[in-house]
Design a protein around this motif. Structure first.
Motif, PDB file in Angstrom:
ATOM      1  N   GLY A  61      -1.023  11.551  -6.810  1.00  0.00           N
ATOM      2  CA  GLY A  61      -2.138  12.333  -7.341  1.00  0.00           C
ATOM      3  C   GLY A  61      -3.462  11.596  -7.309  1.00  0.00           C
ATOM      4  N   LEU A  62      -3.388  10.265  -7.069  1.00  0.00           N
ATOM      5  CA  LEU A  62      -4.619   9.464  -7.104  1.00  0.00           C
ATOM      6  C   LEU A  62      -4.912   8.730  -5.802  1.00  0.00           C
ATOM      7  CD1 LEU A  62      -4.297   7.751 -10.630  1.00  0.00           C
ATOM      8  CD2 LEU A  62      -5.682   9.744 -10.038  1.00  0.00           C
ATOM      9  N   LEU A  63      -3.881   8.518  -4.981  1.00  0.00           N
ATOM     10  CA  LEU A  63      -4.082   7.714  -3.777  1.00  0.00           C
ATOM     11  C   LEU A  63      -3.566   8.428  -2.548  1.00  0.00           C
ATOM     12  CD1 LEU A  63      -2.814   4.176  -4.937  1.00  0.00           C
ATOM     13  CD2 LEU A  63      -5.154   5.051  -5.028  1.00  0.00           C
ATOM     14  N   HIS A  64      -4.285   8.231  -1.462  1.00  0.00           N
ATOM     15  CA  HIS A  64      -3.804   8.704  -0.169  1.00  0.00           C
ATOM     16  C   HIS A  64      -4.008   7.582   0.843  1.00  0.00           C
ATOM     17  CE1 HIS A  64      -4.578  10.760   3.777  1.00  0.00           C
ATOM     18  NE2 HIS A  64      -3.348  11.127   3.506  1.00  0.00           N
ATOM     19  N   LEU A  65      -2.950   7.279   1.608  1.00  0.00           N
ATOM     20  CA  LEU A  65      -2.995   6.171   2.569  1.00  0.00           C
ATOM     21  C   LEU A  65      -3.025   6.710   3.985  1.00  0.00           C
ATOM     22  CD1 LEU A  65      -2.683   3.073   3.136  1.00  0.00           C
ATOM     23  CD2 LEU A  65      -0.206   3.446   3.101  1.00  0.00           C
ATOM     24  N   ALA A  87      -2.233  -1.573  12.239  1.00  0.00           N
ATOM     25  CA  ALA A  87      -2.931  -0.462  11.582  1.00  0.00           C
ATOM     26  C   ALA A  87      -4.059  -1.004  10.708  1.00  0.00           C
ATOM     27  CB  ALA A  87      -1.955   0.325  10.728  1.00  0.00           C
ATOM     28  N   ILE A  88      -5.205  -0.341  10.770  1.00  0.00           N
ATOM     29  CA  ILE A  88      -6.300  -0.637   9.842  1.00  0.00           C
ATOM     30  C   ILE A  88      -6.177   0.396   8.732  1.00  0.00           C
ATOM     31  CG2 ILE A  88      -8.804  -0.767   9.564  1.00  0.00           C
ATOM     32  CD1 ILE A  88      -8.869  -1.434  12.635  1.00  0.00           C
ATOM     33  N   TRP A  89      -5.678  -0.046   7.590  1.00  0.00           N
ATOM     34  CA  TRP A  89      -5.347   0.881   6.502  1.00  0.00           C
ATOM     35  C   TRP A  89      -6.573   1.274   5.702  1.00  0.00           C
ATOM     36  CZ3 TRP A  89      -1.078   3.064   7.375  1.00  0.00           C
ATOM     37  CH2 TRP A  89       0.041   2.375   7.833  1.00  0.00           C
ATOM     38  N   LEU A  90      -6.558   2.538   5.296  1.00  0.00           N
ATOM     39  CA  LEU A  90      -7.606   3.030   4.409  1.00  0.00           C
ATOM     40  C   LEU A  90      -6.964   3.819   3.277  1.00  0.00           C
ATOM     41  CD1 LEU A  90     -10.990   3.635   4.529  1.00  0.00           C
ATOM     42  CD2 LEU A  90      -9.895   5.824   4.145  1.00  0.00           C
ATOM     43  N   VAL A  91      -7.322   3.456   2.061  1.00  0.00           N
ATOM     44  CA  VAL A  91      -6.827   4.161   0.880  1.00  0.00           C
ATOM     45  C   VAL A  91      -7.958   5.019   0.322  1.00  0.00           C
ATOM     46  CG1 VAL A  91      -6.051   3.857  -1.506  1.00  0.00           C
ATOM     47  CG2 VAL A  91      -5.159   2.369   0.295  1.00  0.00           C
ATOM     48  N   THR A  92      -7.695   6.301   0.164  1.00  0.00           N
ATOM     49  CA  THR A  92      -8.640   7.165  -0.540  1.00  0.00           C
ATOM     50  C   THR A  92      -8.154   7.259  -1.978  1.00  0.00           C
ATOM     51  OG1 THR A  92      -9.046   8.428   1.461  1.00  0.00           O
ATOM     52  CG2 THR A  92      -9.662   9.477  -0.619  1.00  0.00           C
ATOM     53  N   ALA A  93      -9.030   6.935  -2.916  1.00  0.00           N
ATOM     54  CA  ALA A  93      -8.659   6.999  -4.333  1.00  0.00           C
ATOM     55  C   ALA A  93      -9.550   8.005  -5.041  1.00  0.00           C
ATOM     56  CB  ALA A  93      -8.804   5.620  -4.984  1.00  0.00           C
ATOM     57  N   THR A  94      -8.933   9.024  -5.587  1.00  0.00           N
ATOM     58  CA  THR A  94      -9.640  10.004  -6.407  1.00  0.00           C
ATOM     59  C   THR A  94      -8.576  10.810  -7.136  1.00  0.00           C
ATOM     60  OG1 THR A  94     -11.356  11.721  -6.436  1.00  0.00           O
ATOM     61  CG2 THR A  94      -9.723  11.885  -4.679  1.00  0.00           C
ATOM     62  N   ASN A  95      -8.981  11.562  -8.161  1.00  0.00           N
ATOM     63  CA  ASN A  95      -8.040  12.500  -8.757  1.00  0.00           C
ATOM     64  C   ASN A  95      -8.041  13.763  -7.890  1.00  0.00           C
ATOM     65  OD1 ASN A  95      -6.509  14.216 -10.235  1.00  0.00           O
ATOM     66  ND2 ASN A  95      -7.900  14.315 -11.995  1.00  0.00           N
ATOM     67  N   PHE A  96      -7.009  13.931  -7.074  1.00  0.00           N
ATOM     68  CA  PHE A  96      -6.988  15.059  -6.133  1.00  0.00           C
ATOM     69  C   PHE A  96      -6.915  16.407  -6.861  1.00  0.00           C
ATOM     70  CE2 PHE A  96      -5.493  11.493  -3.527  1.00  0.00           C
ATOM     71  CZ  PHE A  96      -6.433  11.552  -2.515  1.00  0.00           C
ATOM     72  N   LEU A 124       0.834  -1.208   0.000  1.00  0.00           N
ATOM     73  CA  LEU A 124       0.000   0.000   0.000  1.00  0.00           C
ATOM     74  C   LEU A 124       0.865   1.254   0.000  1.00  0.00           C
ATOM     75  CD1 LEU A 124      -2.805  -1.059   2.510  1.00  0.00           C
ATOM     76  CD2 LEU A 124      -3.015  -0.812   0.035  1.00  0.00           C
ATOM     77  N   GLN A 125       1.950   1.212   0.784  1.00  0.00           N
ATOM     78  CA  GLN A 125       2.854   2.371   0.819  1.00  0.00           C
ATOM     79  C   GLN A 125       3.478   2.600  -0.551  1.00  0.00           C
ATOM     80  OE1 GLN A 125       5.237   1.098   4.138  1.00  0.00           O
ATOM     81  NE2 GLN A 125       3.977   2.213   5.629  1.00  0.00           N
TER      82      GLN A 125
END
Ligand SMILES: [Zn+2]
Length: 566
Positions: A28-32, A43-52, A19-20
């Motif tokens: 530009g597309l993912l935030h962890l 850690a309970i990981w969450l990935v935000t995916a969008t075109n920032f 994930l890292q």
């Protein structure tokens, strides 16, 4: 770290590195981020995916994904990771994925229960339902069967114990298989089947199979129709008592832009929708119709049928399942939510018509033949292990064998994993793209004379679903209408209209008819997806007025108008 691959399953450390790697590669597309820690502190990981570049995720409609809340259902994690993989690799190439990330967001939690998965992935796997927290009692059981890999071969198989009153006998046609003994049958050689393990304090007579020390089921701990242990096994001490469930519920509740979600489980090869605890007649009709439309699309794209958990996936006809994630997301958050049971060994073996859980009570013997043949041919014999003798420390001479379920029945074998995941991103992207989407229709300042201007901000819902998403959300007042705001420069004055006002919900196209016949009195296709805010302001010429419209679910629109003489 190389990109994630889909011919293997990842433990927590490798999943974290993967994930890292993706987050660093595609900033530009993912935030962890971590949204909490598990019982054992992972850690309970969450990935935000969008075109920032087109705006923050919080200002876009969003879709939730999680996986692997049940410990051994590892392919659930893979499905979530695979979506991330496809999104970043096909952004800019695939039109739907590009539009989806430009206008919408995904919140992806690949492993909701990292502790339980870690036990399943250990060299000598420990297979439990869900959380590793001892529950309901934290003492070590002293009697009965304790599951363990007694011969140390890394597999958890079945013990076949000779017993004149056993329920099983060797299948006459296919001696490698076992079949139930007939109701009045006597005089044969019979067996008892027990999961592989040791028998604590064996008295030489009785063998009990006590509940596991880790008897929690995190997917019974959500705050919807929650019932205590006496009614719902594994439910936990109170709704969201478990840190993993709390992390999910808290994140989702703080993100009202979530319009839908999928929780990935295994197995059965089915798309399950609410309710688990009551009949379809309790659903608002529009929500049921919409669920059916979404399910039909899912079935078309994935080959999995879409069914109600209550009607088609019941463990017992007189009991219901409560405290389940998808029921909570639908009933309490008003979003379209699903539980996807990945992978169907039955379908792999060529069994076309089978009724999920009912199959375990009753099915034709031919189905067992097909599964055995599938194990031999497609799994190189790794699925069904022929019985072999073993000297058991308590039970003496027994045999071990039968189904080795972890990477055959419960999860796709690694070499078949990616193929199973292949169709899902398309459905998830489609599901996200049907969400409501607030767009600018028109922003204008019209001179009325005398230094007065009429300012209008017109917005529309360009999505298929209405801005409230579900009737349930509307009935429970879960989401507010569209809010319009005006921001005037210092020298300007608001003459009429409020600085912040609400214009209600905007319809989508989801509930429009599919026939061109219009009944008398029927409305046709009015502009119910469109609305506007109006203000009268006194301002100097060339004043810049900033306007904003926002909806918790449908996103945010900003515009600027300049006062000019006509
Ligand atoms: Zn599950």
């Amino acid at each position: 770290m190389t990109p994630l691959r889909f011919d293997r399953y990842y433990d927590h450390q490798r999943l974290t590195l993967g994930l890292q790697h993706y987050a660093e590669e595609y900033p530009g597309l993912l935030h962890l981020q971590s949204i909490g820690a598990s019982y054992e502190g992972r850690a309970i990981w969450l990935v935000t995916a969008t075109n920032f570049a087109t705006g923050p995720a919080a200002e876009k409609p969003a879709f939730w994904i999680d996986g692997n809340i049940h410990a051994v259902e590892l392919a659930g994690s893979s499905a979530a990771l695979y979506l991330i993989h496809r999104l970043v690799n096909e952004y800019g190439k695939d039109a739907d994925i590009t539009r989806c990330l430009d206008t919408r967001a995904f919140y992806i939690c690949p492993r909701a229960n990292p502790d339980g998965a870690e036990w399943a992935l250990a060299e000598r796997p420990k297979l439990i339902r869900s959380s590793v927290r001892p529950y309901p009692y934290d003492e070590e059981p002293v009697d009965g069967l304790s599951l363990e890999d007694v011969d140390g071969d890394g597999r958890m198989l079945t013990m076949r114990v000779p017993d004149p009153h056993g329920h099983w006998k060797v299948c006459p046609e296919k001696p490698r298989l076992l079949v139930p003994r007939a109701p009045t049958e006597v005089g044969g050689c019979y067996y008892r089947l027990l999961p592989e393990g040791r028998v604590r304090n064996y008295d030489g007579i009785s063998i009990s199979v006590p509940p596991a020390k880790q008897a929690l089921d995190l997917n019974r701990n959500f705050p919807v129709e929650w019932e205590g242990e006496y009614k719902q096994m594994g439910a936990g001490s109170y709704p969201t008592s478990e840190p993993e469930v709390r992390a999910l519920v808290d994140f989702i509740a703080r993100h009202p832009n979530i319009c839908g979600g999928v929780s990935f489980h295994t197995y059965s090869g089915v798309l399950l929708r609410p309710y688990s605890y009551q009949a379809d007649s309790k659903l608002p009709a529009e929500d049921l119709w919409t669920y059916q439309t979404i399910g039909a699309k899912g079935a078309q794209l994935t080959g999995y049928p879409a069914v109600s958990a209550f009607h088609d996936f019941q463990y017992h006809p007189k009991t219901v399942t409560t405290g389940v994630f998808d029921d909570w997301l639908y009933e309490e958050r008003g979003a379209f939510a699903w539980t996807v049971e990945l992978w169907s060994p039955h379908r792999q073996a060529g069994i076309k018509e089978y009724k999920f859980i009912d199959w375990y009570r009753q099915h034709p013997l031919e189905d067992d033949y097909k599964l055995l043949q599938w194990s031999d041919e497609a799994l190189d014999g790794e699925g069904y292990i022929d019985w072999y003798p073993f000297e058991h420390p308590e039970l003496g001479r027994i045999e071990l064998g039968g189904w080795n379920p972890l990477y055959t029945l419960w999860n796709p074998p690694p070499d078949k994993l990616e193929n199973e995941l292949l169709p899902f991103p398309r459905w998830l992207v489609w599901h996200n793209l049907i969400s409501p989407k607030l767009d600018l229709y028109k922003a204008e300042a019209t001179m009325l004379g005398d230094g007065l201007y009429r300012v209008r901000l017109a917005v529309e819902n360009s999505g298929w679903l209405p801005t409230y998403v579900t009737k349930k959300a509307q009935d429970k007042k879960i989401t507010r209408g569209v809010i319009g705001e005006i921001d005037l420069p210092k020298c300007a004055l608001l003459i009429s209209g409020k600085q912040r006002q609400e214009c209600g919900q905007l319809e989508g196209r989801a509930y429009k008819p599919c026939s061109t016949f219009l009944w008398l009195g029927q409305s046709g296709d009015p502009t119910s997806n469109r609305s506007f805010f109006e203000w009268i302001v006194r301002a100097e010429e060339n004043s810049r007025i900033r306007l904003k419209a926002s909806h918790e679910r449908a996103g945010v629109v900003r515009a600027e108008v300049i006062t000019r003489r006509a």
